[in-house]
Design an enzyme around this catalytic site. Structure first.
Site, short mmCIF file in Angstrom:
data_model
loop_
_atom_site.label_atom_id
_atom_site.label_comp_id
_atom_site.label_asym_id
_atom_site.label_seq_id
_atom_site.Cartn_x
_atom_site.Cartn_y
_atom_site.Cartn_z
N GLY A 1 0.77 -1.23 0.00
CA GLY A 1 0.00 0.00 0.00
C GLY A 1 0.80 1.28 0.00
O GLY A 1 0.25 2.34 -0.31
N ASP A 2 2.09 1.22 0.33
CA ASP A 2 2.92 2.43 0.37
C ASP A 2 4.32 2.07 -0.10
O ASP A 2 5.32 2.28 0.58
CB ASP A 2 2.95 3.00 1.79
CG ASP A 2 3.45 4.45 1.84
OD1 ASP A 2 3.79 5.00 0.77
OD2 ASP A 2 3.51 5.02 2.94
N LEU A 3 4.37 1.52 -1.32
CA LEU A 3 5.60 0.91 -1.82
C LEU A 3 6.47 1.96 -2.52
O LEU A 3 6.43 2.12 -3.73
CB LEU A 3 5.27 -0.24 -2.77
CG LEU A 3 6.46 -1.14 -3.13
CD1 LEU A 3 6.87 -1.97 -1.92
CD2 LEU A 3 6.12 -2.05 -4.29
N TRP A 4 7.26 2.67 -1.73
CA TRP A 4 8.26 3.57 -2.29
C TRP A 4 9.61 3.24 -1.66
O TRP A 4 9.69 2.46 -0.71
CB TRP A 4 7.87 5.03 -2.05
CG TRP A 4 7.96 5.49 -0.63
CD1 TRP A 4 7.11 5.20 0.40
CD2 TRP A 4 8.99 6.32 -0.06
NE1 TRP A 4 7.53 5.80 1.55
CE2 TRP A 4 8.67 6.51 1.31
CE3 TRP A 4 10.12 6.96 -0.58
CZ2 TRP A 4 9.47 7.27 2.16
CZ3 TRP A 4 10.91 7.73 0.27
CH2 TRP A 4 10.58 7.88 1.62
N ASN B 1 10.52 2.71 2.10
CA ASN B 1 9.91 1.59 2.82
C ASN B 1 10.44 0.23 2.36
O ASN B 1 9.97 -0.80 2.84
CB ASN B 1 8.39 1.62 2.66
CG ASN B 1 7.76 2.79 3.40
OD1 ASN B 1 8.35 3.33 4.33
ND2 ASN B 1 6.57 3.19 2.98
#
Length: 286
Positions: free
Chosen positions: A191-194, A197
Site C-alpha cells: 500500500g505504500d511501496l516507495w 519503505n
C-alpha cells in the site's frame, strides 16, 4: 514516556536492558528511535505525544502483514497509543539489480495472496492519513469511493486541493468504468511501496516497513512503485515473468492509479503535487 519507563517496558518484554538509544529518520506521526540492547538485540521505537490510535493501527497492520505476506516486516513487541516497539531490520540502502529482482519475486508471491472482496476488515493509515477499507465486490467502486473521492474531498476540505480540481476528480470517477478493466483480483498490497519503505541488505530484499495494507488490484501497487522511480526495469522484467502485466498499464493505467498517492501527497505536502494531479486529470480529458 520517559527514558526510565521506556527502558523498564523494553526489559519487561525482552528480558534485556537498553544500552543506547539513537534517533532514526522517518515517521510521519511519531518520533522514531533505535534502541540497542545489552544482549545484541536491536529495536525500533516510535513514540507519539498525541495519544491517538495511529500507533495501534500501525501495529495491527504490521501484525496482519507479518502473518499474510511472505515478505519480512518488523515484529511488534509492544503497542499502545503512545508507544510502538518493534524489531529492527538492518538496511544498507544499496538497491541493486539483485534486490530489484528479489523484490519482484517476493512481491509477485505476495500478490497471489487474495481476498474475495476489495478492502480489509479494518481501516488503515497511509502517511498518517486515514485510509478507509470498506469491503466492496467491485474494484472500480472501491478505488473510486474509498481512494480517489475520499482523498480528494479531504484535501479540498483542508484547503490543499482547489474545489475546481476536486470537481474534476469527480468527473474522472464517473468515467472509471471506461478506463479500468471490469474484472480485477483483490490482491494483498503493501500500500505504500516507495524506496524509503523498501529495506535491503547484502544484495537481497531485507523487508518492507510502514505498510498501508488492503486488498486491491495489484497494478496500483506497481504504479506507486514508479511514481518516484523506485521500481526499475529489472524489477518489472522479473515480475512480468511471474505475473504478466496486462497491456495498457504503462501507457495509461499507471498514471490513473498514481492519482491516489499524488492526492495523499497533496494533503501532506501541497505544493507541486497539485500540478501533478492537474497534469493527469488533463491527460484523461478533465
Amino acid at each position: 514516556m520517559d527514558k526510565r519507563a521506556l527502558a523498564d517496558l523494553i526489559k519487561n518484554h525482552t528480558g534485556a536492558s537498553v544500552r543506547s538509544v539513537a534517533p532514526l529518520s522517518g515517521g510521519c506521526v511519531a518520533d522514531v528511535m533505535r534502541a540497542d540492547l545489552d544482549d545484541g538485540q536491536q529495536l525500533v521505537i516510535k513514540q507519539s505525544p498525541t495519544n491517538d490510535a495511529g500507533l495501534l493501527i500501525e501495529a495491527e497492520m504490521l501484525r496482519y502483514f507479518k502473518t499474510h505476506s511472505p515478505i519480512p516486516c518488523p515484529e511488534v513487541i509492544h503497542a499502545d497509543a503512545n508507544c510502538l516497539v518493534m524489531t529492527f531490520i538492518a538496511n544498507d540502502s544499496r538497491m541493486t539489480g539483485h534486490v530489484q529482482r528479489d523484490l519482484a519475486e517476493q512481491l509477485a508471491s505476495q500478490h497471489q495472496v487474495t481476498s474475495e472482496t476489495f478492502g480489509l476488515g479494518f481501516d488503515t493509515l497511509i502517511g498518517g492519513l486515514a485510509q478507509p477499507n470498506t469491503p466492496e465486490e467491485s474494484w472500480i467502486t472501491f478505488f473510486a469511493e474509498h481512494r480517489l473521492r475520499h482523498m480528494a474531498q479531504h484535501a479540498h476540505r483542508e484547503g490543499t486541493l482547489p474545489g475546481s480540481m476536486a470537481a474534476r476528480v469527480d468527473r474522472l470517477i464517473d468515467r472509471l468504468g471506461d478506463l479500468l478493466p471490469d474484472q480485477s483480483t483483490a490482491a494483498l498490497l503493501h500500500g505504500d511501496l516507495w524506496g524509503g519503505n523498501i529495506l535491503c541488505q547484502s544484495d537481497k530484499l531485507a523487508g518492507l516497513i510502514d505498510p498501508a495494507i488492503y486488498y486491491g488490484d495489484r497494478e496500483i501497487e506497481l504504479a506507486f512503485g514508479t511514481l518516484f522511480g523506485d521500481l526499475t526495469p529489472e524489477f518489472f522484467a522479473r515480475y512480468d515473468e511471474i505475473l504478466p502485466i496486462e497491456p495498457g498499464f504503462f501507457e495509461e493505467r499507471r498514471d490513473l492509479y498514481n492519482l491516489y498517492p499524488l492526492l495523499v501527497h497533496v494533503r501532506l505536502f501541497g505544493g507541486h503535487y497539485v500540478g501533478s494531479v492537474d497534469h493527469i486529470l488533463a491527460r484523461f480529458g478533465h
